[in-house]
Enzyme design. Structure first.
Site, PDB file in Angstrom:
ATOM      1  N   ALA A  12     -12.527 -28.115  -5.997  1.00 51.18           N
ATOM      2  CA  ALA A  12     -13.267 -27.567  -4.850  1.00 51.18           C
ATOM      3  C   ALA A  12     -14.185 -26.423  -5.271  1.00 51.18           C
ATOM      4  CB  ALA A  12     -12.289 -27.086  -3.773  1.00 51.18           C
ATOM      5  N   ILE A  15     -18.202 -26.309 -10.703  1.00 48.39           N
ATOM      6  CA  ILE A  15     -18.398 -27.436 -11.638  1.00 48.39           C
ATOM      7  C   ILE A  15     -17.474 -28.588 -11.252  1.00 48.39           C
ATOM      8  CG2 ILE A  15     -18.536 -28.156 -14.046  1.00 48.39           C
ATOM      9  CD1 ILE A  15     -18.772 -25.250 -14.875  1.00 48.39           C
ATOM     10  N   THR A 126     -15.121 -22.562 -22.299  1.00 51.47           N
ATOM     11  CA  THR A 126     -16.412 -21.866 -22.221  1.00 51.47           C
ATOM     12  C   THR A 126     -16.884 -21.370 -23.579  1.00 51.47           C
ATOM     13  OG1 THR A 126     -17.396 -19.806 -21.401  1.00 51.47           O
ATOM     14  CG2 THR A 126     -15.019 -19.849 -21.520  1.00 51.47           C
ATOM     15  N   ASP A 127     -18.205 -21.226 -23.723  1.00 53.05           N
ATOM     16  CA  ASP A 127     -18.766 -20.632 -24.949  1.00 53.05           C
ATOM     17  C   ASP A 127     -18.340 -19.176 -25.107  1.00 53.05           C
ATOM     18  OD1 ASP A 127     -20.280 -19.529 -22.868  1.00 53.05           O
ATOM     19  OD2 ASP A 127     -22.234 -20.014 -23.753  1.00 53.05           O
ATOM     20  N   GLU A 128     -17.869 -18.564 -24.009  1.00 53.02           N
ATOM     21  CA  GLU A 128     -17.564 -17.129 -24.063  1.00 53.02           C
ATOM     22  C   GLU A 128     -16.371 -16.822 -24.965  1.00 53.02           C
ATOM     23  OE1 GLU A 128     -17.954 -14.924 -20.464  1.00 53.02           O
ATOM     24  OE2 GLU A 128     -19.290 -16.402 -19.572  1.00 53.02           O
ATOM     25  N   TYR A 150     -11.745 -12.096 -18.989  1.00 52.65           N
ATOM     26  CA  TYR A 150     -11.924 -13.516 -18.621  1.00 52.65           C
ATOM     27  C   TYR A 150     -11.911 -14.383 -19.875  1.00 52.65           C
ATOM     28  CZ  TYR A 150     -14.665 -17.796 -17.873  1.00 52.65           C
ATOM     29  OH  TYR A 150     -15.106 -19.090 -17.895  1.00 52.65           O
ATOM     30  N   ALA A 152     -10.868 -13.735 -22.808  1.00 53.64           N
ATOM     31  CA  ALA A 152      -9.573 -13.666 -23.513  1.00 53.64           C
ATOM     32  C   ALA A 152      -8.570 -14.615 -22.866  1.00 53.64           C
ATOM     33  CB  ALA A 152      -9.043 -12.237 -23.496  1.00 53.64           C
ATOM     34  N   LYS A 154      -9.278 -17.337 -21.248  1.00 55.40           N
ATOM     35  CA  LYS A 154      -9.674 -18.717 -21.582  1.00 55.40           C
ATOM     36  C   LYS A 154      -9.240 -19.060 -23.011  1.00 55.40           C
ATOM     37  CE  LYS A 154     -11.677 -21.276 -19.365  1.00 55.40           C
ATOM     38  NZ  LYS A 154     -11.181 -22.273 -18.368  1.00 55.40           N
ATOM     39  N   ASN A 180     -23.485 -22.699 -16.718  1.00 53.52           N
ATOM     40  CA  ASN A 180     -23.957 -23.780 -15.842  1.00 53.52           C
ATOM     41  C   ASN A 180     -24.742 -23.209 -14.661  1.00 53.52           C
ATOM     42  OD1 ASN A 180     -21.743 -26.573 -15.915  1.00 53.52           O
ATOM     43  ND2 ASN A 180     -21.811 -24.976 -17.457  1.00 53.52           N
TER      44      ASN A 180
HETATM   45  P1  NAD Z   1     -15.195 -21.665  -9.841  1.00 52.34           P
HETATM   46  O1  NAD Z   1     -14.704 -20.252  -9.826  1.00 52.34           O
HETATM   47  O2  NAD Z   1     -16.411 -22.021  -9.048  1.00 52.34           O
HETATM   48  O3  NAD Z   1     -14.028 -22.654  -9.328  1.00 52.34           O
HETATM   49  C1  NAD Z   1     -12.706 -22.528  -9.744  1.00 52.34           C
HETATM   50  C2  NAD Z   1     -11.856 -23.425  -8.849  1.00 52.34           C
HETATM   51  O4  NAD Z   1     -10.493 -23.346  -9.316  1.00 52.34           O
HETATM   52  C3  NAD Z   1     -11.845 -23.009  -7.368  1.00 52.34           C
HETATM   53  O5  NAD Z   1     -11.974 -24.149  -6.552  1.00 52.34           O
HETATM   54  C4  NAD Z   1     -10.488 -22.350  -7.182  1.00 52.34           C
HETATM   55  O6  NAD Z   1      -9.984 -22.469  -5.870  1.00 52.34           O
HETATM   56  C5  NAD Z   1      -9.640 -23.123  -8.186  1.00 52.34           C
HETATM   57  N1  NAD Z   1      -8.461 -22.368  -8.656  1.00 52.34           N
HETATM   58  C6  NAD Z   1      -8.442 -21.104  -9.155  1.00 52.34           C
HETATM   59  N2  NAD Z   1      -7.188 -20.756  -9.470  1.00 52.34           N
HETATM   60  C7  NAD Z   1      -6.397 -21.824  -9.183  1.00 52.34           C
HETATM   61  C8  NAD Z   1      -5.009 -22.091  -9.322  1.00 52.34           C
HETATM   62  N3  NAD Z   1      -4.158 -21.164  -9.802  1.00 52.34           N
HETATM   63  N4  NAD Z   1      -4.543 -23.318  -8.955  1.00 52.34           N
HETATM   64  C9  NAD Z   1      -5.392 -24.257  -8.449  1.00 52.34           C
HETATM   65  N5  NAD Z   1      -6.708 -24.053  -8.297  1.00 52.34           N
HETATM   66  C10 NAD Z   1      -7.205 -22.851  -8.661  1.00 52.34           C
HETATM   67  O7  NAD Z   1     -15.366 -22.041 -11.367  1.00 52.34           O
HETATM   68  P2  NAD Z   1     -16.460 -22.920 -12.120  1.00 52.34           P
HETATM   69  O8  NAD Z   1     -17.639 -22.096 -12.388  1.00 52.34           O
HETATM   70  O9  NAD Z   1     -16.599 -24.202 -11.418  1.00 52.34           O
HETATM   71  O10 NAD Z   1     -15.716 -23.160 -13.513  1.00 52.34           O
HETATM   72  C11 NAD Z   1     -14.856 -24.286 -13.703  1.00 52.34           C
HETATM   73  C12 NAD Z   1     -14.338 -24.265 -15.132  1.00 52.34           C
HETATM   74  O11 NAD Z   1     -15.431 -24.307 -16.055  1.00 52.34           O
HETATM   75  C13 NAD Z   1     -13.551 -22.996 -15.466  1.00 52.34           C
HETATM   76  O12 NAD Z   1     -12.446 -23.365 -16.262  1.00 52.34           O
HETATM   77  C14 NAD Z   1     -14.534 -22.152 -16.270  1.00 52.34           C
HETATM   78  O13 NAD Z   1     -13.859 -21.328 -17.183  1.00 52.34           O
HETATM   79  C15 NAD Z   1     -15.346 -23.222 -16.960  1.00 52.34           C
HETATM   80  N6  NAD Z   1     -16.725 -22.841 -17.306  1.00 52.34           N
HETATM   81  C16 NAD Z   1     -17.580 -22.400 -16.338  1.00 52.34           C
HETATM   82  C17 NAD Z   1     -18.902 -22.097 -16.679  1.00 52.34           C
HETATM   83  C18 NAD Z   1     -19.911 -21.668 -15.644  1.00 52.34           C
HETATM   84  O14 NAD Z   1     -21.050 -21.363 -15.997  1.00 52.34           O
HETATM   85  N7  NAD Z   1     -19.580 -21.658 -14.362  1.00 52.34           N
HETATM   86  C19 NAD Z   1     -19.332 -22.214 -18.012  1.00 52.34           C
HETATM   87  C20 NAD Z   1     -18.410 -22.667 -18.970  1.00 52.34           C
HETATM   88  C21 NAD Z   1     -17.120 -22.980 -18.598  1.00 52.34           C
HETATM   89  P1  TYD Z   2     -22.636 -14.457 -14.639  1.00 46.99           P
HETATM   90  O1  TYD Z   2     -23.256 -15.437 -13.709  1.00 46.99           O
HETATM   91  O2  TYD Z   2     -21.615 -13.498 -14.101  1.00 46.99           O
HETATM   92  O3  TYD Z   2     -22.041 -15.305 -15.860  1.00 46.99           O
HETATM   93  P2  TYD Z   2     -21.394 -14.789 -17.265  1.00 46.99           P
HETATM   94  O4  TYD Z   2     -21.214 -13.331 -17.217  1.00 46.99           O
HETATM   95  O5  TYD Z   2     -20.097 -15.516 -17.290  1.00 46.99           O
HETATM   96  O6  TYD Z   2     -22.356 -15.228 -18.315  1.00 46.99           O
HETATM   97  O7  TYD Z   2     -23.787 -13.590 -15.325  1.00 46.99           O
HETATM   98  C1  TYD Z   2     -24.829 -14.186 -16.069  1.00 46.99           C
HETATM   99  C2  TYD Z   2     -25.679 -13.071 -16.645  1.00 46.99           C
HETATM  100  O8  TYD Z   2     -26.311 -12.356 -15.576  1.00 46.99           O
HETATM  101  C3  TYD Z   2     -24.866 -12.041 -17.409  1.00 46.99           C
HETATM  102  O9  TYD Z   2     -25.602 -11.590 -18.545  1.00 46.99           O
HETATM  103  C4  TYD Z   2     -24.693 -10.909 -16.426  1.00 46.99           C
HETATM  104  C5  TYD Z   2     -25.968 -10.972 -15.601  1.00 46.99           C
HETATM  105  N1  TYD Z   2     -25.812 -10.503 -14.211  1.00 46.99           N
HETATM  106  C6  TYD Z   2     -26.617  -9.477 -13.713  1.00 46.99           C
HETATM  107  O10 TYD Z   2     -27.489  -8.929 -14.426  1.00 46.99           O
HETATM  108  N2  TYD Z   2     -26.415  -9.043 -12.430  1.00 46.99           N
HETATM  109  C7  TYD Z   2     -25.463  -9.599 -11.620  1.00 46.99           C
HETATM  110  O11 TYD Z   2     -25.325  -9.157 -10.453  1.00 46.99           O
HETATM  111  C8  TYD Z   2     -24.656 -10.670 -12.137  1.00 46.99           C
HETATM  112  C9  TYD Z   2     -23.584 -11.316 -11.274  1.00 46.99           C
HETATM  113  C10 TYD Z   2     -24.863 -11.091 -13.432  1.00 46.99           C
END
Ligand code: NAD
Ligand code: TYD
Length: 342
Positions: A12, A15, A126-128, A150, A152, A154, A180
């Site tokens: 939900a 991604i 994640t790349d992080e 975060y 750490a 992951k 993403n």
């Molecule tokens: P998000 O925060 O949008 O969604 C996380 C989802 O997980 C939510 O629906 C939340 O309700 C659910 N959730 C959280 N804790 C839970 C628990 N204990 N049990 C069941 N459900 C739970 O996250 P996202 O951006 O969609 O990221 C999804 C995955 O991809 C994560 O593992 C994240 O580390 C990884 N990722 C994200 C990005 C990005 O740019 N968003 C990049 C690389 C990797």
């Molecule tokens: P974010 O979307 O939080 O992803 P991540 O930190 O996991 O890469 O942030 C993306 C980039 O944008 C990051 O360098 C932090 C910057 N940022 C801002 O400058 N201002 C903001 O309010 C937010 C949320 C992020």
């Protein structure tokens, strides 16, 4: 290739919901179960049409809860773990929930993947985990050097996955993608926050000098790579996913302003994020060798993404105000409790 039945945790969220939508569209015979505890980041609206149509079975539950996980995972051929606490700024304020979900929750899922003998367990990472780059590209063998709580947490989840692959031969693969963007991303994240603030005439708060870089990938390109790794990846292996499209944050902010159009919003430089990773850089040849390549052009996808937030104002206004929770209460709470979410 289609899987017979998949469990998508965190389906939900941003991604996860894009992945569910893609799988439902492209693999009509695949049974899809979503397990999500609906934290502040989980929004049932993201997949409500699929639940209503009976295309997706939704289970409200926590990945840390053995009973919920066993029930949701039974019968699944492949598990995709998207569930996580994901926002760096929140992890800097409070890291306990990150450790509980991203490490302990992953461990719980792995235990059941082992017991129920799933054919494949895909950990979405994640790349992080490699930490900030000084300009060099990280490959899958590069050391883990997380720069914030975060990343750490992951790392903890990833290492537990690799341990389960080695010790118990659980058929684990890990994907590590760059940042993403696309529809249904929570408004706390950079691109949706800046887009929606611009639409509201609010300031765009840029951290530090605005020259931190992120390598943006359109969410559907990542989802395709994840599906491919599930199918063709080798057990115990990690696959980086990135397109090599690094952009300074300031440039992305300017692009957002351009696409939103006439606005009173200003970019304001604010105090830098603590421990702010300067940039991430990945080598992604390994996933390309499996046959993946991105289909999306960054400039086009950014324009389409901003357009999506413009056209779906109600969606993000409900996220910003918290009203999306009322949607869940009104439409699903009782039905889900009775096991009939249709
Ligand atoms: P998000 O925060 O949008 O969604 C996380 C989802 O997980 C939510 O629906 C939340 O309700 C659910 N959730 C959280 N804790 C839970 C628990 N204990 N049990 C069941 N459900 C739970 O996250 P996202 O951006 O969609 O990221 C999804 C995955 O991809 C994560 O593992 C994240 O580390 C990884 N990722 C994200 C990005 C990005 O740019 N968003 C990049 C690389 C990797
Ligand atoms: P974010 O979307 O939080 O992803 P991540 O930190 O996991 O890469 O942030 C993306 C980039 O944008 C990051 O360098 C932090 C910057 N940022 C801002 O400058 N201002 C903001 O309010 C937010 C949320 C992020």
């Amino acid at each position: 290739m289609s899987f017979t039945s998949i469990l998508v945790t965190g389906g939900a969220g941003f991604i996860g919901s894009n992945f569910v939508r893609m799988m439902a569209r492209e693999h009509p015979d695949t049974k899809i179960t979503v397990l999500d505890s609906l934290t502040y980041a989980g929004n049932l609206e993201n997949i409500s049409d699929l639940i209503d149509a009976g295309r997706v079975r939704f289970v409200k539950g926590d990945i840390r809860d053995p009973i919920a996980v066993r029930a949701a995972m039974s019968g699944a051929e492949v598990v995709f773990n998207f569930a996580a606490e994901t926002h760096v700024d929140r992890s800097i304020e409070e890291a306990a929930s990150f450790i509980e979900t991203d490490v302990q929750g992953t461990y719980n899922l792995l235990n059941f993947a082992r017991e129920l003998k799933v054919a494949r367990y895909v950990q979405i990472s994640t790349d992080e985990v490699y930490g900030s780059s000084d300009g060099t590209d990280f490959d899958e063998e590069s050391p883990l050097k997380p720069g914030n709580p975060y990343s750490a947490s992951k790392c903890g989840g990833d290492l537990m996955c690799l341990a389960f692959a080695n010790t118990y031969k659980v058929p684990v693969v890990i994907t590590r993608s760059s940042n993403n963007f696309g529809p249904y991303q929570h408004v706390e994240k950079f691109i949706p926050l800046f887009t929606t603030n611009a639409m509201e005439g609010k300031d765009l708060p840029l951290y530090g000098d605005g020259m931190h870089q992120r390598d943006w990938i359109y969410v559907e390109d990542n989802c395709r790579a994840i599906a491919l790794v599930a199918e063709k990846g080798k057990t115990g292996e990690v696959y980086n996913i990135a397109v090599g499209n690094s952009q300074p944050n300031l440039r992305v902010a300017e692009l957002i302003l351009k696409h939103v159009g006439k606005t009173d919003s200003r970019i304001v430089f604010i105090e830098d994020r603590k421990g702010h990773d300067r940039m991430y850089k990945l080598k992604a040849e390994k996933v390309r060798k499996l046959g993946w390549q991105p289909r999306t052009d960054f400039a086009d996808a950014m324009e389409q993404t901003v357009k999506w937030y413009v056209q779906n104002r109600g969606w993000w206004e409900r996220v910003k105000s918290g009203a999306f929770r009322e949607y869940y209460e009104k439409h699903y709470k009782d039905k889900l409790a009775r096991g009939k979410a249709k």
